[in-house]
Scaffold this active site. Structure first.
Site, PDB file in Angstrom:
ATOM      1  N   LYS A   1       0.870  -1.103  -0.040  1.00 31.17           N
ATOM      2  CA  LYS A   1       0.023  -0.029   0.008  1.00 31.17           C
ATOM      3  C   LYS A   1       0.782   1.391  -0.038  1.00 31.17           C
ATOM      4  O   LYS A   1       0.305   2.208  -0.733  1.00 31.17           O
ATOM      5  CB  LYS A   1      -0.793  -0.132   1.322  1.00 31.17           C
ATOM      6  CG  LYS A   1      -1.821  -0.916   1.121  1.00 31.17           C
ATOM      7  CD  LYS A   1      -2.914  -0.981   0.150  1.00 31.17           C
ATOM      8  CE  LYS A   1      -4.283  -1.910   0.279  1.00 31.17           C
ATOM      9  NZ  LYS A   1      -5.047  -1.840  -0.817  1.00 31.17           N
TER      10      LYS A   1
ATOM     11  N   LYS B   1      -6.001 -11.324  -7.455  1.00 34.43           N
ATOM     12  CA  LYS B   1      -7.395 -11.634  -6.616  1.00 34.43           C
ATOM     13  C   LYS B   1      -8.426 -11.025  -7.306  1.00 34.43           C
ATOM     14  O   LYS B   1      -8.531  -9.657  -7.690  1.00 34.43           O
ATOM     15  CB  LYS B   1      -7.056 -11.323  -5.233  1.00 34.43           C
ATOM     16  CG  LYS B   1      -8.338 -12.312  -4.472  1.00 34.43           C
ATOM     17  CD  LYS B   1      -7.927 -12.070  -2.978  1.00 34.43           C
ATOM     18  CE  LYS B   1      -8.209 -10.914  -2.489  1.00 34.43           C
ATOM     19  NZ  LYS B   1      -8.349 -10.760  -1.134  1.00 34.43           N
TER      20      LYS B   1
ATOM     21  N   LYS C   1     -13.275  -6.322  -5.517  1.00 32.75           N
ATOM     22  CA  LYS C   1     -14.469  -5.037  -5.621  1.00 32.75           C
ATOM     23  C   LYS C   1     -14.119  -3.823  -5.977  1.00 32.75           C
ATOM     24  O   LYS C   1     -14.796  -2.993  -6.742  1.00 32.75           O
ATOM     25  CB  LYS C   1     -15.198  -4.906  -4.253  1.00 32.75           C
ATOM     26  CG  LYS C   1     -15.560  -6.229  -3.641  1.00 32.75           C
ATOM     27  CD  LYS C   1     -16.556  -5.807  -2.509  1.00 32.75           C
ATOM     28  CE  LYS C   1     -15.747  -5.575  -1.138  1.00 32.75           C
ATOM     29  NZ  LYS C   1     -14.762  -6.516  -0.537  1.00 32.75           N
TER      30      LYS C   1
END
Length: 298
Positions: free
Chosen positions: A100, A162, A165
């Site tokens: 991140k 992966k 959303k």
């Protein structure tokens, strides 16, 4: 939410409710979500949508406790206590933290760094024995010494990442509310390779392997059985994708119906979350008192 969430987490959540003699708690982890910048209006709606989807998929408030994390203040309180015990060397090694920060250094914050500590608090606050989450969280679970099983569903566009959303490409995932024609389109356009046969090989055929894994989860067949089923079939890829579409459409039909029904009943969703928060607070407060006693705060 998409089929990666459904196969990897929600089906486990639903099955764990069945016949359990212990309390089963499911939290909508909104405190975790604010480790990245959020629009307030969108966040409120996302929390509510999450509740709708979980209820629609079969999370039963009569058999489990469903609540919003931020409504139970003991999560944050225990996170602070654990944060005073967690070694920074452990946190410095967290893969997600490094990823991140490398993506956007300007948006990194203390909350993102201490994310695993709050996750440990979520688990230890209820003396949890089962933690059904994805393998990307396994490193975080080392902090709480927990073990979990998972199903990893990859993107339909790029099998090295992966299913997510937050992916801007809607064709990368099958959402739980997708109608049959949309599911058919996404499966037909799912990226595969130039090989004409069906085979299971995560290393050399990750795209095909991903689709076989999805087929396996929805059908209950092993990957080997699936490959054998289509071994001598003409146009096996096309038939395989058609059958996979039918499996997904059939499995998710009750979910789509429930989503529509529950979305219309505003009072029901609010009632479930409010009742769940009260139940979770009772358990959390009792256990937090014990923790405070142990470390000398009481």
């Amino acid at each position: 939410m998409h089929i990666g969430n459904y196969l990897g987490t929600i089906k486990n959540w639903v099955s764990l409710q069945q016949g359990s003699k212990d309390a089963v708690l499911y939290s909508i982890v909104d405190l975790h979500s604010i480790t990245l910048p959020q629009d307030a209006v969108t966040l409120r709606q996302s929390i509510r949508n999450m509740a709708v989807y979980l209820l629609a998929c079969g999370v039963d408030p009569e058999k489990s406790i469903l609540f919003q994390q931020s409504q139970v203040s003991q999560h944050a309180e225990l996170a602070w206590i654990l944060g005073c015990l967690a070694p920074t060397g452990f946190l410095n090694r967290m893969h997600q933290w490094k990823s991140k920060v490398s993506e956007n250094k300007d948006k990194s914050c203390l909350g993102l760094y201490s994310y695993p500590v709050l996750m440990a608090a979520d688990i230890l606050l209820y003396k949890a024995t089962h933690v059904p989450i994805g393998d990307d969280q396994l490193q975080h679970l080392e902090l709480a010494r927990e073990l979990c099983n998972f199903t990893r569903v990859m993107s339909l566009r790029d099998a090295t990442t992966k299913m997510s959303k937050s992916d801007p490409h809607v064709m990368s995932r099958i959402e739980l509310s997708d109608p049959p024609d949309v599911i058919k389109s996404k499966i037909q356009k799912a990226v595969t390779d130039s090989e004409k046969h069906i085979s299971y090989d995560p290393q050399t055929r990750p795209e095909m392997t991903n689709l076989i894994n999805i087929y396996s989860e929805f059908s209950g067949l092993s990957p080997q059985d699936i490959c054998e089923k289509y071994r001598n079939m003409d146009r096996c890829k096309g038939t395989f994708k058609t059958d996979l579409t039918e499996l997904i459409v059939t499995e998710l039909s009750f979910v789509r119906e429930n989503i529509h029904k529950i979305q219309q009943d505003v009072g029901y969703v609010d009632s479930v979350l409010n009742t769940g928060a009260d139940q979770a607070k009772d358990i959390a407060e009792m256990n937090l008192k014990e923790i405070k006693q142990t470390i000398g705060l009481r």
